[in-house]
Design a protein around this motif. Structure first.
Motif, short mmCIF file in Angstrom:
data_model
loop_
_atom_site.label_atom_id
_atom_site.label_comp_id
_atom_site.label_asym_id
_atom_site.label_seq_id
_atom_site.Cartn_x
_atom_site.Cartn_y
_atom_site.Cartn_z
N UNK A 1 -35.74 49.91 -82.05
CA UNK A 1 -36.75 49.94 -80.88
C UNK A 1 -36.63 51.03 -79.88
N UNK A 2 -35.57 51.09 -79.35
CA UNK A 2 -35.11 52.07 -78.13
C UNK A 2 -35.16 53.41 -78.30
N UNK A 3 -35.17 53.69 -79.95
CA UNK A 3 -35.37 55.09 -80.34
C UNK A 3 -36.70 55.57 -80.97
N UNK A 4 -37.62 54.21 -80.92
CA UNK A 4 -38.92 54.82 -81.15
C UNK A 4 -39.80 55.33 -80.06
N UNK A 5 -40.94 56.28 -80.43
CA UNK A 5 -41.81 56.55 -79.75
C UNK A 5 -42.79 55.59 -79.12
N UNK A 6 -43.21 55.61 -77.76
CA UNK A 6 -44.13 54.45 -77.44
C UNK A 6 -45.25 54.05 -78.34
N UNK A 7 -45.96 54.98 -78.78
CA UNK A 7 -47.20 55.19 -79.74
C UNK A 7 -46.64 54.52 -81.13
N UNK A 8 -45.59 54.39 -81.53
CA UNK A 8 -45.13 54.06 -82.81
C UNK A 8 -45.62 52.56 -82.94
N UNK A 9 -46.18 52.09 -84.21
CA UNK A 9 -46.46 50.60 -84.39
C UNK A 9 -45.24 49.96 -85.12
N UNK A 10 -45.03 48.95 -84.49
CA UNK A 10 -43.80 48.09 -85.26
C UNK A 10 -44.58 46.48 -85.71
N UNK A 11 -44.13 46.11 -86.91
CA UNK A 11 -44.51 44.56 -87.13
C UNK A 11 -43.42 43.94 -87.93
N UNK B 1 -45.90 36.50 -91.14
CA UNK B 1 -45.82 37.45 -90.37
C UNK B 1 -45.41 36.93 -88.87
N UNK B 2 -44.45 37.51 -88.46
CA UNK B 2 -44.20 37.10 -87.08
C UNK B 2 -44.50 37.95 -86.12
N UNK B 3 -44.69 39.10 -86.36
CA UNK B 3 -45.33 39.94 -85.32
C UNK B 3 -46.51 40.94 -85.85
N UNK B 4 -47.87 40.75 -85.50
CA UNK B 4 -48.85 41.88 -86.15
C UNK B 4 -48.46 43.09 -85.64
N UNK B 5 -48.93 44.16 -86.10
CA UNK B 5 -48.68 45.50 -85.60
C UNK B 5 -49.08 45.59 -84.25
N UNK B 6 -47.63 45.99 -83.58
CA UNK B 6 -47.88 46.11 -82.18
C UNK B 6 -47.28 47.65 -81.58
N UNK C 1 -42.75 46.34 -75.26
CA UNK C 1 -41.13 46.08 -75.47
C UNK C 1 -41.11 44.34 -75.56
N UNK C 2 -41.48 43.81 -74.36
CA UNK C 2 -41.33 42.45 -74.20
C UNK C 2 -41.66 41.78 -75.31
N UNK C 3 -43.12 41.80 -75.76
CA UNK C 3 -43.55 41.00 -76.84
C UNK C 3 -42.65 41.12 -78.06
N UNK C 4 -42.26 42.38 -78.42
CA UNK C 4 -41.38 42.36 -79.49
C UNK C 4 -40.49 41.88 -79.56
#
Lengths: 780, 182
Positions: free
Chosen positions: A438-448, A458-463, A468-471
């Protein structure tokens, strides 16, 4: 090592920061103890040395997580009791085994010995160290085995108690044995027992096998009087096997076959112990199996799965002038080997893939200027260090390095949270690795995040990565438990990736697992088809492997190779950082796909050749020009190195005899040519489906010894890297049995690797040298 | 603590020995760090080290009146901590394994080359027999003389020298004589 160095290391404090609360608690406890001592002294006016915990100290609250004095006292007591119970439990276990066997043999032997009488009729036998019941064959119940199981169980129980397990495994009392230890044991409901079985089983797996030797040594001695007794008693129904000390290997097979027999019985309804004991034990079988593995300390017995392959052999250029293979940027094999070596065993030969070891390291090959031509080949020819008269040809390519700013990604983490992931080196390490990524990702990248276990969710919808905190919260809430329905998870993860598909970014599913797919589609081919179809839609798959003992390397390789991704094995936080942070761009962003190599050797210059490694990446000659055939991919900045060993024409080291009827070249008097071979590389840009071709002739000019131009500028760097790559390749070959490396030893590898250490910014090469040392120690 | 001059604490110690509670509190607060670091070197695990230090603090309270000032206070503490640690592990029926070490080292982001090597050395030190490890930590780790170490461990000076020799022989066998890291 010299004294100074040792002193420097040992005197340096690496203790973590002091926890203020811990200090406060300690000071308070000490103070109250101090007061008590003082009062007592005043009262008695004598030096009454009171041993024990003072009353005041007890009044001060100690949080549950901290183990204070009083809890420790209790623990010592409980441990004693449960230790005894563990013994009883092991006996129940073994007794259960014997009973099954007994049922098979009842009709064969007229007078089988009932369990209880066997014990009582054995005066002078140390009950704790002896099998309580010898129904059929001695080796089935080797005392060494029982000893190992008992001790293991005791450890497990200790551990369970320390971990504050809510329910404690309580063995069921057995008709075979009620001894003094076990008298305190309560008979608990069956459910508790079986629930705990899983825990015990996992504990078993986590235990290193190395200790087994030590355990065996004393118990083997105990076996002697026992054998004597069995012979004397004459009760044994199978005298021909009694007294013969069957090898542990056979013993293991025995258990394994018993296990097979018993598995179907696991389906039976659970009934009270006296009636049908089998069902209950079925859940224990896995741990039994592991315990046996442990007892034998035989390294190949793990359930790690590796693809079986043969080492490449020398090929005559006259017969087979063309060699074709696919690139491979995986590193899983290297990390797995490191882990094996660190835990004290040499890795199994199929786990050693030399190309993955060589490619674990980063080499300083010249980098191309533009993204359009993603890489260019660098070729170096040196003399083979392990065989006189032969040469090594290093072919290296380094991928174009992308700027961080131009990279966007849409990542779906697919995390295995099945029960088997519940080990410190699995799920917790996965979580930490993901946090690093996560720390090496760009802020606009999406993570799920999608998890799979008994059920998939699904634990985390695309975010956005900026949240950071939510993820983190989603990550921290992950718990391990349940079966492993990997296939359903993969489908869901791809759905998520598709939902959020972004043409301008890299869409990737990252699978983190120990490789156990035991529910749903377990068929490798079926999964492979699925992944391949998705790959064509532009979604990539990377696989991160964790854990040991049940690591399914074969499955992971298949998935990653077909999903245009990287397979890496993560055994510790350092490795996680290497793969996910330092090499994040190469792991995440492909610059070329389906990279294939084809080398045509010149029969007038080269007599025979051998490709070192890449056995699992072999392609047919005609596959090279067929764009439909899938091959390996390269990420930004990845380096790929292939090493050929070849024998020039005229050298005495030729091992394959020349053909009698096709030696016309020599007869025609063609002089040996300067050109050794012709290299062709095919690749596709990530979004294209038509391949491009790079070609280059490999000539004597590439010989490091002969090229003055090279010697002037690139030689220093090149020879360092070449030396190191050669050392790694040699190490891999030695681990695989050293068919072609002659008497090249571990020490030679170390010497060569030292020459090739370079500035070694992150210490990976130093670590390699230490690995070789470890291997040397283990190999003795 | 090593950096605090022994002389400054003399007064504090003697007051604590006589039963002054305030002085004792100061003393424990001051020396907690020394004890914790020693414990940590022994077990390479923060939670274990905290537990051991806590236990040692309680023992200190019980035993401080017995301190006669014949040896250095820190030496006396080392002995206390080491004995506590040994007992503690005995009661837990396990051994320090140095499993956490590599993470601790990984956290410090300096010279990874050295770091890995240091972690490996430590790991091997934890595998040494208890007595050898004890002597090695006292002499090499705390910079004590063989004589001082002998006093703490309650053995002859020559025993300490022998143990160090043995320990170094074992480490040498693993790491080799010449080592050119860094």
């Amino acid at each position: 090592m010299d004294d100074k160095k040792l002193e420097e290391i040992l005197s340096k404090d690496h203790a973590p920061e002091i926890d203020v609360n811990a200090r406060k608690r300690a000071v308070n406890l000490a103070m109250s103890e101090f007061e008590t001592q003082k009062q007592k002294k005043n009262k008695n006016n004598s030096l009454n040395n009171f041993q024990g915990v003072s009353f005041l100290a007890r009044l001060i609250g100690i949080s549950n997580s901290k183990r204070g004095n009083e809890t420790m006292e209790q623990k010592t007591k409980t441990k004693f009791i449960y230790g005894g119970m563990a013994t009883a439990m092991a006996v129940v276990l073994v007794g259960g085994l014997s009973l099954t066997q007994l049922q098979d043999t009842v009709h064969r032997y007229d007078a089988p010995v009932p369990a209880g009488s066997a014990v009582t009729s054995a005066p002078g036998v140390n009950v704790k160290n002896s099998p309580t019941y010898i129904p059929v064959r001695e080796e089935q119940l080797s005392p060494a085995y029982i000893e190992a199981v008992e001790e293991q169980n005791e450890n497990n129980l200790d551990h369970a108690i320390r971990e504050g397990a809510s329910s404690i495994p309580v063995p069921i009392q057995t008709p075979a044995r009620v001894d003094a230890d076990a008298e305190g044991a309560k008979v608990n409901p069956l459910s508790d027992w079986t629930r705990q079985a899983g825990h015990v089983e996992r504990e078993m797996k986590a235990k290193p096998k190395a200790k087994a030797d030590k355990r065996l040594a004393p118990s083997e001695k105990d076996a002697a009087p026992l054998k004597k007794w069995s012979r004397e008693s004459g009760n044994s129904p199978a005298p021909e096997t009694v007294g013969s000390s069957a090898s542990l290997g056979e013993f293991k097979e025995e258990i394994a076959s018993t296990k097979k027999n018993m598995v179907p019985m696991a389906q039976e309804a659970r009934t009270p112990f006296g009636a049908v004991p089998h069902g209950r034990f079925a859940s224990e079988m896995v741990s039994l199996d592991d315990a046996v593995t442990m007892a034998t300390a035989y390294q190949d017995e793990g359930r790690d799965k590796f693809e079986d392959f043969e080492v490449n052999t020398f090929k005559s250029v006259a017969a087979e002038p063309v060699s074709t293979f696919s690139s491979d940027v995986d590193t899983a094999s290297y990390s797995f080997i490191r882990r094996q070596l660190n835990s004290g065993v040499l890795p199994q030969k199929d786990a050693v893939r030399i190309e993955e070891m060589v490619n674990y390291f980063n080499y300083d090959y010249p980098v191309p200027q533009s993204r359009a031509e993603p890489f260019k080949p660098t070729v170096t020819i040196t003399d083979s260090p392990w065989a006189e008269g032969r040469k090594l040809m290093h072919i290296g390519i380094k991928g174009y390095q992308l700027e961080k700013a131009e990279l966007r990604s849409n990542i779906v983490f697919l995390l295995d949270v099945s029960g088997s992931m519940n080990a410190p080196d699995k799920l917790p390490l996965v979580k930490n690795s993901m946090k690093m990524l996560l720390s090496s990702l760009h802020p606009d990248d999406t993570v799920s995040i999608v998890t799979y276990a008994g059920s998939t969710g699904v634990v985390l919808e695309p975010t956005k990565a900026s949240q950071h905190r939510k993820i983190m919260n989603a990550m921290n809430n992950l718990r391990a438990g349940g079966g492993t329905a990997g296939a359903a998870g993969i489908k869901l993860a791809y759905d998520m990736a598709e939902q959020n598909f972004d043409e301008h970014s890299v869409n990737r599913v990252i699978l983190a697992t120990d490789g156990d797919f035991n529910v749903g589609i377990t068929n490798r081919e079926e999964l492979q088809d699925f992944v391949e179809r998705k790959r064509d839609k532009g979604i990539f798959l990377s696989v991160l492997g964790f854990g040991q003992g049940n690591y399914n390397d074969h499955m992971m390789q298949t998935l990653a190779q077909n999903g245009n991704g990287v397979a890496a094995y993560i055994d510790n936080l350092n490795e996680a950082r290497k793969v996910l942070v330092q090499e994040a761009t190469s792991s995440l962003f492909p610059i070329a796909k389906d990279v294939k190599f084809q080398i045509e050797f010149n029969p007038t210059a080269v007599a025979e050749y051998r490709l070192i490694g890449y056995e699992t990446r072999h392609l047919n000659r005609e596959d090279f020009n067929n764009d439909k055939i899938d091959a390996g991919d390269m990420g930004a900045g990845h380096t790929v190195t292939a090493i050929y060993e070849f024998t020039p024409v005229g050298s005495e080291a030729v091992s394959v005899d020349a053909l009698r009827y096709t030696t016309n070249l020599k007869k025609k008097g063609v002089a040996p040519s300067d050109e050794y071979a012709f290299l062709k590389i095919r690749y596709k840009l990530p979004m294209e489906s038509k391949s491009k071709l790079i070609t280059r002739a490999i000539t004597a000019q590439d010989n490091v010894d002969k090229c003055p131009a090279l010697a002037k500028c690139q030689l220093p760097v090149l020879s360092v890297d070449t030396n190191f790559a050669t050392a790694v390749a040699a190490f891999g070959q030695i681990l695989k049995g050293g068919q072609y490396t002659g008497d090249f030893s571990y020490d030679d590898v170390i010497a060569l690797a030292r020459k090739g250490k370079g500035d070694d910014q992150f210490g990976y090469r130093a670590e390699f040298i230490n690995m070789v040392r470890l291997a040397k120690t283990h190999a003795r | 603590m090593p950096e605090t001059p022994e002389a400054e604490n003399k007064d504090l110690i003697s007051r604590a020995v006589r039963g002054d509670a305030d002085a004792f509190e100061c003393l424990v607060n001051d020396y907690y760090e020394v004890m914790f670091k020693m414990a940590y070197k022994w077990c390479a695990n923060q939670r274990d080290a905290e537990d051991i230090t806590q236990e040692a603090c309680i023992k200190l309270a019980r035993g401080i009146s017995g301190y006669k000032g014949s040896s250095k206070f820190t030496s006396w503490l080392y002995r206390l901590v080491i004995n506590t640690a040994k007992d503690w592990y005995k009661s837990q029926n396990r051994h320090p394994d140095g499993a956490e070490l590599i993470d601790t080292f990984a956290a410090e982001d300096t010279k990874p080359d050295e770091k890995i090597y240091a972690a490996q050395v430590w790991e091997q030190v934890h595998k040494l027999p208890e007595a050898e490890k004890e002597s090695l930590l006292l002499v090499m780790g705390q910079g004590l003389s063989h004589k001082e170490a002998a006093k703490i461990s309650g053995v002859k000076e020559s025993t300490i020298s022998w143990r160090i020799h043995e320990a170094r022989k074992k480490l040498q066998a693993i790491f080799g004589k010449e080592q050119n890291y860094g």
